[in-house]
Design a protein around this motif. Structure first.
Motif, PDB file in Angstrom:
ATOM      1  N   GLY A 491       0.796  -1.215   0.000  1.00  0.00           N
ATOM      2  CA  GLY A 491       0.000   0.000   0.000  1.00  0.00           C
ATOM      3  C   GLY A 491       0.828   1.264   0.000  1.00  0.00           C
ATOM      4  O   GLY A 491       0.383   2.307  -0.509  1.00  0.00           O
ATOM      5  N   LEU A 492       2.044   1.225   0.554  1.00  0.00           N
ATOM      6  CA  LEU A 492       2.897   2.411   0.601  1.00  0.00           C
ATOM      7  C   LEU A 492       3.383   2.830  -0.777  1.00  0.00           C
ATOM      8  O   LEU A 492       3.681   4.007  -1.001  1.00  0.00           O
ATOM      9  CB  LEU A 492       4.109   2.150   1.500  1.00  0.00           C
ATOM     10  CG  LEU A 492       3.842   2.050   3.009  1.00  0.00           C
ATOM     11  CD1 LEU A 492       5.121   1.691   3.744  1.00  0.00           C
ATOM     12  CD2 LEU A 492       3.265   3.346   3.545  1.00  0.00           C
ATOM     13  N   ARG A 493       3.474   1.887  -1.700  1.00  0.00           N
ATOM     14  CA  ARG A 493       4.005   2.220  -3.021  1.00  0.00           C
ATOM     15  C   ARG A 493       3.032   3.072  -3.814  1.00  0.00           C
ATOM     16  O   ARG A 493       3.433   3.943  -4.578  1.00  0.00           O
ATOM     17  CB  ARG A 493       4.285   0.935  -3.803  1.00  0.00           C
ATOM     18  CG  ARG A 493       5.263   0.002  -3.140  1.00  0.00           C
ATOM     19  CD  ARG A 493       5.178  -1.332  -3.820  1.00  0.00           C
ATOM     20  NE  ARG A 493       6.115  -2.312  -3.305  1.00  0.00           N
ATOM     21  CZ  ARG A 493       6.000  -3.608  -3.538  1.00  0.00           C
ATOM     22  NH1 ARG A 493       4.979  -4.068  -4.260  1.00  0.00           N
ATOM     23  NH2 ARG A 493       6.879  -4.442  -3.054  1.00  0.00           N
ATOM     24  N   GLY A 494       1.743   2.807  -3.654  1.00  0.00           N
ATOM     25  CA  GLY A 494       0.738   3.535  -4.412  1.00  0.00           C
ATOM     26  C   GLY A 494       0.626   3.023  -5.836  1.00  0.00           C
ATOM     27  O   GLY A 494       1.559   2.438  -6.409  1.00  0.00           O
ATOM     28  N   ASN A 495      -0.517   3.182  -6.430  1.00  0.00           N
ATOM     29  CA  ASN A 495      -0.785   2.841  -7.829  1.00  0.00           C
ATOM     30  C   ASN A 495      -0.569   1.366  -8.145  1.00  0.00           C
ATOM     31  O   ASN A 495      -0.423   0.985  -9.309  1.00  0.00           O
ATOM     32  CB  ASN A 495       0.090   3.680  -8.784  1.00  0.00           C
ATOM     33  CG  ASN A 495      -0.139   5.169  -8.612  1.00  0.00           C
ATOM     34  OD1 ASN A 495      -1.269   5.598  -8.397  1.00  0.00           O
ATOM     35  ND2 ASN A 495       0.929   5.941  -8.690  1.00  0.00           N
ATOM     36  N   GLY A 496      -0.510   0.535  -7.115  1.00  0.00           N
ATOM     37  CA  GLY A 496      -0.407  -0.902  -7.350  1.00  0.00           C
ATOM     38  C   GLY A 496       0.885  -1.355  -7.997  1.00  0.00           C
ATOM     39  O   GLY A 496       0.950  -2.443  -8.583  1.00  0.00           O
ATOM     40  N   ILE A 497       1.947  -0.542  -7.916  1.00  0.00           N
ATOM     41  CA  ILE A 497       3.200  -0.918  -8.562  1.00  0.00           C
ATOM     42  C   ILE A 497       4.004  -1.842  -7.652  1.00  0.00           C
ATOM     43  O   ILE A 497       3.773  -1.910  -6.445  1.00  0.00           O
ATOM     44  CB  ILE A 497       4.042   0.329  -8.918  1.00  0.00           C
ATOM     45  CG1 ILE A 497       4.434   1.073  -7.632  1.00  0.00           C
ATOM     46  CG2 ILE A 497       3.295   1.238  -9.863  1.00  0.00           C
ATOM     47  CD1 ILE A 497       5.406   2.211  -7.867  1.00  0.00           C
ATOM     48  N   GLY A 498       4.984  -2.511  -8.238  1.00  0.00           N
ATOM     49  CA  GLY A 498       5.908  -3.313  -7.455  1.00  0.00           C
ATOM     50  C   GLY A 498       5.506  -4.761  -7.343  1.00  0.00           C
ATOM     51  O   GLY A 498       4.359  -5.158  -7.558  1.00  0.00           O
ATOM     52  N   ALA A 499       6.510  -5.574  -7.013  1.00  0.00           N
ATOM     53  CA  ALA A 499       6.306  -7.018  -6.878  1.00  0.00           C
ATOM     54  C   ALA A 499       5.533  -7.319  -5.611  1.00  0.00           C
ATOM     55  O   ALA A 499       5.544  -6.554  -4.641  1.00  0.00           O
ATOM     56  CB  ALA A 499       7.657  -7.722  -6.862  1.00  0.00           C
ATOM     57  N   MET A 500       4.891  -8.489  -5.616  1.00  0.00           N
ATOM     58  CA  MET A 500       4.108  -8.913  -4.459  1.00  0.00           C
ATOM     59  C   MET A 500       4.864  -9.896  -3.583  1.00  0.00           C
ATOM     60  O   MET A 500       4.316 -10.390  -2.606  1.00  0.00           O
ATOM     61  CB  MET A 500       2.794  -9.537  -4.919  1.00  0.00           C
ATOM     62  CG  MET A 500       1.830  -8.527  -5.513  1.00  0.00           C
ATOM     63  SD  MET A 500       1.404  -7.210  -4.345  1.00  0.00           S
ATOM     64  CE  MET A 500       0.533  -8.142  -3.088  1.00  0.00           C
TER      65      MET A 500
END
Length: 844
Positions: A491-500
């Motif tokens: 949630g901190l990254r915003g916009n749903g970016i980044g690996a899970m």
């Protein structure tokens, strides 16, 4: 016989202070210090060095034979990029000040507790506020580095009042109990008026005091000026023991028009000294701190001895300067990380030689980051007591320094490894973002270790695959796991970016060297195991490794107990997050909580979680076991145990702190245990020695406590602990924070604060920290918990604190095969101990 004339001195200083930027230099640069310098035998000059931008000036001042000599002086023997922070610097950070000219004394007096004699040397240091016991240790020790004098502008108002009555404003401070006297003895003077001029004698263009008007004028005020000055001097002299007293002439932002100051001071000196013809026994002159110290030494007195430090500081009832221990926690962490990377950069620059500064990646330069880190040590920088736009600029300067150092590190690694790779620095791993590892099926990880011993360190990298193989420098497999990224991190990254998910493996690097690991995505792998909700059972559930076991309450989800399996120690520990409601002032005092001041409106904090049960989830595999706890929408924590690690890691995430209800909030992590601590707890001093603290107590003066919480807060630069006769619980911090033990068996650390009012100490804006999205700053950090016997505890927490401060640093590269990854005949390649046989020929 008089000394040198002051006319040339005044002209030179006026010109010097009129140069661009002079008025923005640290406040202590422009003080007028006191003291007299009698004519000395040959070989014992009384002098003090002035320096700015490579220019230097040496001055000598003389005095008449007078019973009492007052001096208005300008001088310093120790200054550099900034005036040091009073409490929140780690002792190994690049010092913002450098020692003055030193003339070591051949002999030193023997201890005469509680009184001490001392032999002075010209080196002096000037501090704008009270200092911790190890402030002298930002350089090894003052006597060892040429210091014999420290002047303090601020000490607690109760302490100062009692010292004035006892005439103990000048004392001998034994700054360390670990060093044999006189190795840590430092003569310390408490200034009469903080660092300001006497009332009515401020002659800067920012001041409103009337100038000295002499000559044939209806406005001639010489008689009243002289009379007032002599009255002030007489009253001040009642609190000091010798015939010499010190007056500071200047303050914040002064000397933008130095001519105003010196024109009026020249008149004041002339007219006061003219009264000697009428029987006055007062003589005023320009001088330096070094000369003043010399005259005190010539008085041949014994001085009272102080062995504790000067914290916490209060300038009035309900006005404790303990908030800045935590203010701007993100900047405090960035400063700590920047110093960590600076040490790595400097080491590799020395190891690689000129190739590091002029290599295939461009011109590298460590000086940019070194200067930015040094400036960040300023007492209105890392302290968090600057305006928001100034804090932004400090961060910007650090970021520019990082960029130049990253070029240098790339050049150095290329030279030392004998290859040219496209090195990548992932600066957002704290929120699990790294484009290279997320996009690549094969990449390299170089782990550099700046410590003088081999270190094992967990590596966590964001990935999209479900299975990876990792090999060490010799091509041997390294155990690895793919673990889920927490919902909070995503949630901190915003916009749903980044690996899970993240790849986790344990990496080892040699002392002052680096190791290269190869990571390859497996074509087939088992899907990751999602975190599970622990069942609600009547028995506690736990996470554990070979060293520790951590138990959680099955009904509330809170930490319940920690066990040291090797020592057979079990300690009930309840840990949770709370917030103090920041005071806006009340009938007792109008003082509000602000960037400097910590003042809660109640001694009882409010739980962050409105429910007794917090949300939890569990992650377990062969390398790590984690419990994810959610206390509220803006406060969460991961309790983590890595395999082989003898400590519990608490990774906390706090913010944005909600203030829509009109309440400023100061967030704490509190640990409650049954330990019988007898009102005592222990904090480090600038990351060096440990000091005992006692609740509602000061060792050298009688305390009348007005703030039972804020008045017991102390700076925690690296660690805080509580103990009984057998067991010790230690908490290590990854940045400077305020901490205390408000009740027996408890321990708390303030991790974040967001306030709606200014505390009227010069910032002139509330500590709101809007963050990048203007909704409030989110801060993430770590606390390390160690449970051990009292006898063995130091062996653990000192090593762990060093690792936190000088952490290994990962550098990444695509997996193109340019770097050697298997056994090599050249020991300076894939696994390099840089400080040994790998040194360049120019370094022996």
């Amino acid at each position: 016989m008089r000394g040198f004339s002051t006319s040339w001195t005044r002209w030179w200083l006026s010109w010097w202070l009129s140069l661009p930027g002079a008025s923005s230099m640290p406040r202590w640069l422009f003080w007028l210090a006191g003291g007299s310098c009698r004519m000395r035998p040959p070989g014992t000059p009384c002098a003090s060095s002035w320096s700015r931008g490579g220019w230097s000036w040496w001055g000598v001042a003389g005095a008449w034979r007078m019973r009492r000599s007052l001096t208005t002086a300008r001088g310093w023997s120790s200054w550099g990029w900034a005036g040091a922070s009073c409490a929140v610097r780690w002792g190994r950070a690049p010092p913002p000040a450098w020692p003055g000219r030193s003339t070591p004394s051949a002999t030193r007096g023997r201890a005469q507790p509680p009184l001490r004699r001392w032999d002075p040397r010209p080196g002096t240091s000037c501090s704008p506020c009270g200092v911790p016991g190890s402030e002298h240790l930002f350089l090894p020790t003052p006597p060892q580095m040429g210091y014999d004098g420290l002047f303090l502008g601020r000490v607690d108002h109760q302490d100062k009042a009692q010292r004035e009555q006892r005439r103990e404003l000048e004392l001998l401070w034994r700054t360390s109990g670990s060093l044999r006297s006189p190795g840590s003895d430092l003569f310390t003077g408490i200034l009469p008026n903080v660092y300001n001029p006497p009332t009515g004698f401020c002659w800067d263009q920012l001041c409103s005091d009337p100038p000295v008007v002499d000559g044939d004028s209806e406005e001639n005020n010489v008689a009243s000026i002289v009379s007032t000055f002599l009255d002030i001097a007489t009253k001040q002299a009642e609190h000091y023991r010798t015939n010499h007293i010190i007056m500071t002439m200047g303050s914040d932002f002064h000397y933008e028009n130095a001519n105003l100051w010196f024109k009026n001071m020249d008149k004041l000196i002339a007219h006061v000294n003219a009264q000697q013809a009428n029987g006055s026994r007062v003589h005023v002159l320009y001088s330096t701190p070094s000369c003043y110290l010399w005259e005190l030494h010539q008085a041949n007195l014994s001085w009272s001895l102080k062995m504790d430090d000067f914290f916490p500081y209060s300038d009035g009832p309900h006005q404790f300067w303990t908030g800045f221990f935590t203010s701007r926690p993100a900047l405090k962490r960035y400063e700590r990380l920047s110093n960590n990377f600076l040490q790595i950069c400097s080491q590799l620059e020395a190891l690689a030689g000129p190739a590091a500064r002029d290599g295939p990646y461009g011109p590298g330069d460590s000086s940019v980051l070194r200067e930015a880190v040094a400036v960040a040590q300023h007492h209105d920088a890392v302290t968090g007591t600057e305006k928001q736009h100034v804090a932004n600029d400090y961060a910007k300067q650090l970021a520019i320094g990082w960029e130049r150092c990253q070029l240098l590190v790339s050049n150095a690694l290329s030279s030392l490894s004998g290859t040219k790779e496209t090195f990548t620095f992932c600066n957002s791993l704290n929120i699990s973002v790294c484009p290279l590892t997320e996009a690549s099926s094969r990449f390299l990880v170089l782990l550099y270790n700046p410590l003088g011993r081999r270190v094992s360190w967990p590596i966590r990298l964001p990935v999209h695959g479900v299975s990876y193989t990792v090999t060490d420098p010799r091509g041997q497999p390294v155990p690895s796991e793919v673990v889920p990224v927490s919902i909070v991190t995503h949630g901190l990254r915003g916009n749903g970016i980044g690996a899970m998910q993240e790849l986790l493996f344990q990496a080892s690097a040699p002392a002052l060297g680096f190791s290269t690991f190869t990571v390859t995505r497996s074509p087939h792998g088992h899907p990751r195991v999602p975190p599970v909700q622990p069942p609600v059972l009547p028995q506690p559930w736990d996470i554990h490794n070979e060293h520790l076991r951590v138990l959680f309450d099955p009904l509330t989800g809170h930490l319940k107990e920690i066990q040291n399996l090797a020592k057979n120690i079990s300690l009930p520990v309840f840990q949770s997050y709370y917030w103090y409601n920041a005071s806006v002032g009340n009938d007792e005092s109008s003082q509000a909580s602000g960037a400097y001041i910590f003042r809660p409106n109640s001694s009882e904090p409010i739980p962050v979680s409105v429910s007794k049960r917090i949300s939890t989830s569990l992650v377990q595999n062969a390398l790590v076991q984690e419990v994810h706890q959610t206390f509220s929408s803006w406060c969460s924590q991961v309790v983590r145990l890595y395999a082989g690690q003898p400590y519990v890691e608490l990774e906390w995430t706090v913010g944005p702190i909600p203030v829509e209800d009109g309440w400023g909030k100061e967030i704490i992590s509190r640990f409650q245990t049954p330990l019988q601590t007898r009102a005592r707890f222990y904090t480090d001093s600038n990351g060096r020695q440990i000091l005992e603290r006692r609740r509602d107590y000061r060792p050298t003066w009688n305390l009348s406590q007005t703030e039972p919480v804020a008045g017991n807060y102390y700076p925690v630069t690296s660690r805080i602990f509580i103990k009984d006769k057998k067991v010790q619980l230690t908490v290590l911090t990854d940045r400077s924070q305020g901490g205390s033990s408000i009740s027996d068996g408890s321990l708390e650390l303030m991790v974040h604060r967001r306030l709606l009012y200014d505390d009227n100490r010069g910032v002139e804006e509330p500590l709101l920290e809007p963050g990048a999205d203007r909704r409030g700053l989110v801060v993430r950090g770590r606390h390390l918990l160690l449970l051990d016997t009292v006898q063995a505890a130091a062996d653990g927490h000192r090593l762990r604190a060093q690792e936190l401060f000088m952490a290994p640093y990962p550098v990444l590269a695509p997996g193109g095969g340019a770097l050697p990854t298997g056994p090599s005949s050249n020991a300076c390649r894939s696994s390099q101990r840089c400080a040994g046989s790998c040194l360049p020929a120019s370094i022996s």
